[in-house]
Design an enzyme around this catalytic site. Structure first.
Site, PDB file in Angstrom:
ATOM      1  N   LYS A   1     -29.497  13.664 -41.239  1.00 38.60           N
ATOM      2  CA  LYS A   1     -28.586  13.875 -42.373  1.00 38.60           C
ATOM      3  C   LYS A   1     -27.706  12.642 -42.617  1.00 38.60           C
ATOM      4  O   LYS A   1     -27.587  12.175 -43.742  1.00 38.60           O
ATOM      5  CB  LYS A   1     -27.691  15.107 -42.120  1.00 38.60           C
ATOM      6  CG  LYS A   1     -28.460  16.407 -41.908  1.00 38.60           C
ATOM      7  CD  LYS A   1     -27.526  17.601 -41.787  1.00 38.60           C
ATOM      8  CE  LYS A   1     -26.667  17.613 -40.544  1.00 38.60           C
ATOM      9  NZ  LYS A   1     -27.398  17.780 -39.257  1.00 38.60           N
TER      10      LYS A   1
ATOM     11  N   ARG B   1     -21.538  24.905 -42.323  1.00 41.66           N
ATOM     12  CA  ARG B   1     -22.363  25.278 -41.170  1.00 41.66           C
ATOM     13  C   ARG B   1     -22.281  26.772 -40.885  1.00 41.66           C
ATOM     14  O   ARG B   1     -22.917  27.240 -39.939  1.00 41.66           O
ATOM     15  CB  ARG B   1     -21.893  24.511 -39.940  1.00 41.66           C
ATOM     16  CG  ARG B   1     -22.681  23.234 -39.645  1.00 41.66           C
ATOM     17  CD  ARG B   1     -22.004  22.577 -38.457  1.00 41.66           C
ATOM     18  NE  ARG B   1     -22.821  21.720 -37.661  1.00 41.66           N
ATOM     19  CZ  ARG B   1     -22.775  20.395 -37.702  1.00 41.66           C
ATOM     20  NH1 ARG B   1     -22.029  19.769 -38.556  1.00 41.66           N
ATOM     21  NH2 ARG B   1     -23.515  19.696 -36.857  1.00 41.66           N
TER      22      ARG B   1
ATOM     23  N   ARG C   1     -30.424   8.553 -29.458  1.00 44.73           N
ATOM     24  CA  ARG C   1     -29.206   8.194 -30.189  1.00 44.73           C
ATOM     25  C   ARG C   1     -28.015   8.128 -29.230  1.00 44.73           C
ATOM     26  O   ARG C   1     -27.162   7.255 -29.344  1.00 44.73           O
ATOM     27  CB  ARG C   1     -28.944   9.228 -31.300  1.00 44.73           C
ATOM     28  CG  ARG C   1     -27.730   8.904 -32.155  1.00 44.73           C
ATOM     29  CD  ARG C   1     -27.643   9.803 -33.365  1.00 44.73           C
ATOM     30  NE  ARG C   1     -27.064  11.095 -33.053  1.00 44.73           N
ATOM     31  CZ  ARG C   1     -26.877  12.072 -33.946  1.00 44.73           C
ATOM     32  NH1 ARG C   1     -27.248  11.898 -35.205  1.00 44.73           N
ATOM     33  NH2 ARG C   1     -26.328  13.206 -33.605  1.00 44.73           N
TER      34      ARG C   1
ATOM     35  N   ARG D   1     -22.228   8.992 -27.837  1.00 37.16           N
ATOM     36  CA  ARG D   1     -21.729  10.352 -28.109  1.00 37.16           C
ATOM     37  C   ARG D   1     -22.072  11.267 -26.941  1.00 37.16           C
ATOM     38  O   ARG D   1     -23.247  11.452 -26.623  1.00 37.16           O
ATOM     39  CB  ARG D   1     -22.371  10.895 -29.391  1.00 37.16           C
ATOM     40  CG  ARG D   1     -21.615  10.544 -30.647  1.00 37.16           C
ATOM     41  CD  ARG D   1     -22.279  11.105 -31.873  1.00 37.16           C
ATOM     42  NE  ARG D   1     -22.352  12.568 -31.903  1.00 37.16           N
ATOM     43  CZ  ARG D   1     -22.748  13.260 -32.952  1.00 37.16           C
ATOM     44  NH1 ARG D   1     -23.108  12.622 -34.050  1.00 37.16           N
ATOM     45  NH2 ARG D   1     -22.790  14.572 -32.910  1.00 37.16           N
TER      46      ARG D   1
ATOM     47  N   ARG E   1     -26.076  23.236 -29.198  1.00 38.74           N
ATOM     48  CA  ARG E   1     -25.909  22.913 -30.635  1.00 38.74           C
ATOM     49  C   ARG E   1     -27.030  23.545 -31.452  1.00 38.74           C
ATOM     50  O   ARG E   1     -26.805  24.040 -32.558  1.00 38.74           O
ATOM     51  CB  ARG E   1     -25.848  21.396 -30.836  1.00 38.74           C
ATOM     52  CG  ARG E   1     -24.481  20.839 -30.400  1.00 38.74           C
ATOM     53  CD  ARG E   1     -24.563  19.378 -30.043  1.00 38.74           C
ATOM     54  NE  ARG E   1     -24.738  18.514 -31.196  1.00 38.74           N
ATOM     55  CZ  ARG E   1     -25.202  17.256 -31.116  1.00 38.74           C
ATOM     56  NH1 ARG E   1     -25.571  16.752 -29.954  1.00 38.74           N
ATOM     57  NH2 ARG E   1     -25.303  16.528 -32.200  1.00 38.74           N
TER      58      ARG E   1
HETATM   59  P1  AMP Z   1     -22.357  16.341 -36.337  1.00 39.06           P
HETATM   60  O1  AMP Z   1     -21.844  14.945 -36.306  1.00 39.06           O
HETATM   61  O2  AMP Z   1     -22.565  16.859 -37.734  1.00 39.06           O
HETATM   62  O3  AMP Z   1     -23.564  16.541 -35.457  1.00 39.06           O
HETATM   63  O4  AMP Z   1     -21.206  17.268 -35.723  1.00 39.06           O
HETATM   64  C1  AMP Z   1     -20.772  17.093 -34.381  1.00 39.06           C
HETATM   65  C2  AMP Z   1     -19.934  18.288 -33.957  1.00 39.06           C
HETATM   66  O5  AMP Z   1     -18.775  18.398 -34.803  1.00 39.06           O
HETATM   67  C3  AMP Z   1     -20.616  19.645 -34.064  1.00 39.06           C
HETATM   68  O6  AMP Z   1     -21.421  19.925 -32.932  1.00 39.06           O
HETATM   69  C4  AMP Z   1     -19.400  20.571 -34.166  1.00 39.06           C
HETATM   70  O7  AMP Z   1     -18.771  20.731 -32.910  1.00 39.06           O
HETATM   71  C5  AMP Z   1     -18.450  19.753 -35.041  1.00 39.06           C
HETATM   72  N1  AMP Z   1     -18.667  20.042 -36.486  1.00 39.06           N
HETATM   73  C6  AMP Z   1     -19.102  19.177 -37.438  1.00 39.06           C
HETATM   74  N2  AMP Z   1     -19.176  19.786 -38.639  1.00 39.06           N
HETATM   75  C7  AMP Z   1     -18.788  21.081 -38.441  1.00 39.06           C
HETATM   76  C8  AMP Z   1     -18.676  22.220 -39.279  1.00 39.06           C
HETATM   77  N3  AMP Z   1     -19.005  22.168 -40.586  1.00 39.06           N
HETATM   78  N4  AMP Z   1     -18.246  23.381 -38.727  1.00 39.06           N
HETATM   79  C9  AMP Z   1     -17.899  23.452 -37.430  1.00 39.06           C
HETATM   80  N5  AMP Z   1     -18.020  22.420 -36.568  1.00 39.06           N
HETATM   81  C10 AMP Z   1     -18.447  21.235 -37.062  1.00 39.06           C
END
Ligand code: AMP
Length: 190
Positions: free
Chosen positions: A14, A89, A128, A134, A146
């Site tokens: 994404k 989400r 990654r 991360r 996740r």
């Molecule tokens: P990402 O970078 O999109 O993979 O997000 C990393 C982490 O941020 C996720 O595993 C969640 O803990 C948190 N996170 C990101 N976006 C959301 C969302 N829309 N709702 C809840 N948690 C989020």
């Protein structure tokens, strides 16, 4: 104005695709994960709260995430459209996003889902993690959690956007440019 939701499991690409699409279509890219990580790096109250969930691979609570997303949109009144990456989400987030956009006479035009299987994504995330550092990408049990969060809470959004005739599935496996072209074909047909 075009507003897109980029949808897909962790590691589906994404963020990578949003980087190309934002230039191609002159859109503002908002990644909720990036905003949380920025807040963590700055040691803000929001960052500290988000970190306690992100470290485990759990979703951050809805209201915290919704308030933060709305603030990000409000910071960009001149934008000619948005790419929402990693948001919504949950169904509550999707409903809040629709209601919020409606107050601005805006709407989501399409939810584009990048599809890929979990084994492939786990490999990508572990790779990654070596580069990005991360912590949630470096531990297989966090990655599995996740996916679990995604399958339980995020996957139902497919029905939500299908119900609005806004759901488009795209094969997320292949060269980056190939996948960008598949998404562009969807956007150009809207
Ligand atoms: P990402 O970078 O999109 O993979 O997000 C990393 C982490 O941020 C996720 O595993 C969640 O803990 C948190 N996170 C990101 N976006 C959301 C969302 N829309 N709702 C809840 N948690 C989020």
């Amino acid at each position: 104005m075009i507003n897109l939701v980029l949808f897909g499991k962790p590691g589906a690409g994404k963020g990578t695709q949003a980087e190309f699409l934002k230039t191609q279509y002159n859109l503002k890219h908002i990644s909720t994960g990036d905003v949380f990580r920025y807040n963590i790096s700055q040691g803000t109250e929001l960052g500290n709260l988000a970190k306690s969930y992100m470290d485990k691979g759990d979703l951050v609570p809805d209201q915290v995430t919704i308030d933060m997303l709305q603030a990000e949109v409000d910071k960009n009144p001149q934008a000619s459209g948005f790419i929402f990456d990693g948001f919504p989400r949950t169904t509550a987030q999707a409903q809040a996003l629709d209601a919020f956009l409606q107050t601005k006479s805006m709407q989501i035009n399409a939810c584009v889902a990048l599809e890929a299987d979990e084994d492939e994504l786990t490999k990508r995330l572990l790779e990654r993690g070596k580069i990005s550092g991360r912590s949630d990408d470096q531990d297989e049990s966090k990655i599995r959690n996740r996916f679990q969060e995604y399958n339980d809470k995020t996957a139902p959004l497919k029905d939500f956007y299908q119900g609005q005739n806004k759901f488009y599935a795209v094969d997320g496996i292949g060269e980056i440019a190939e996948v960008t072209n598949r998404i562009a074909a969807v956007i150009d047909n809207l």
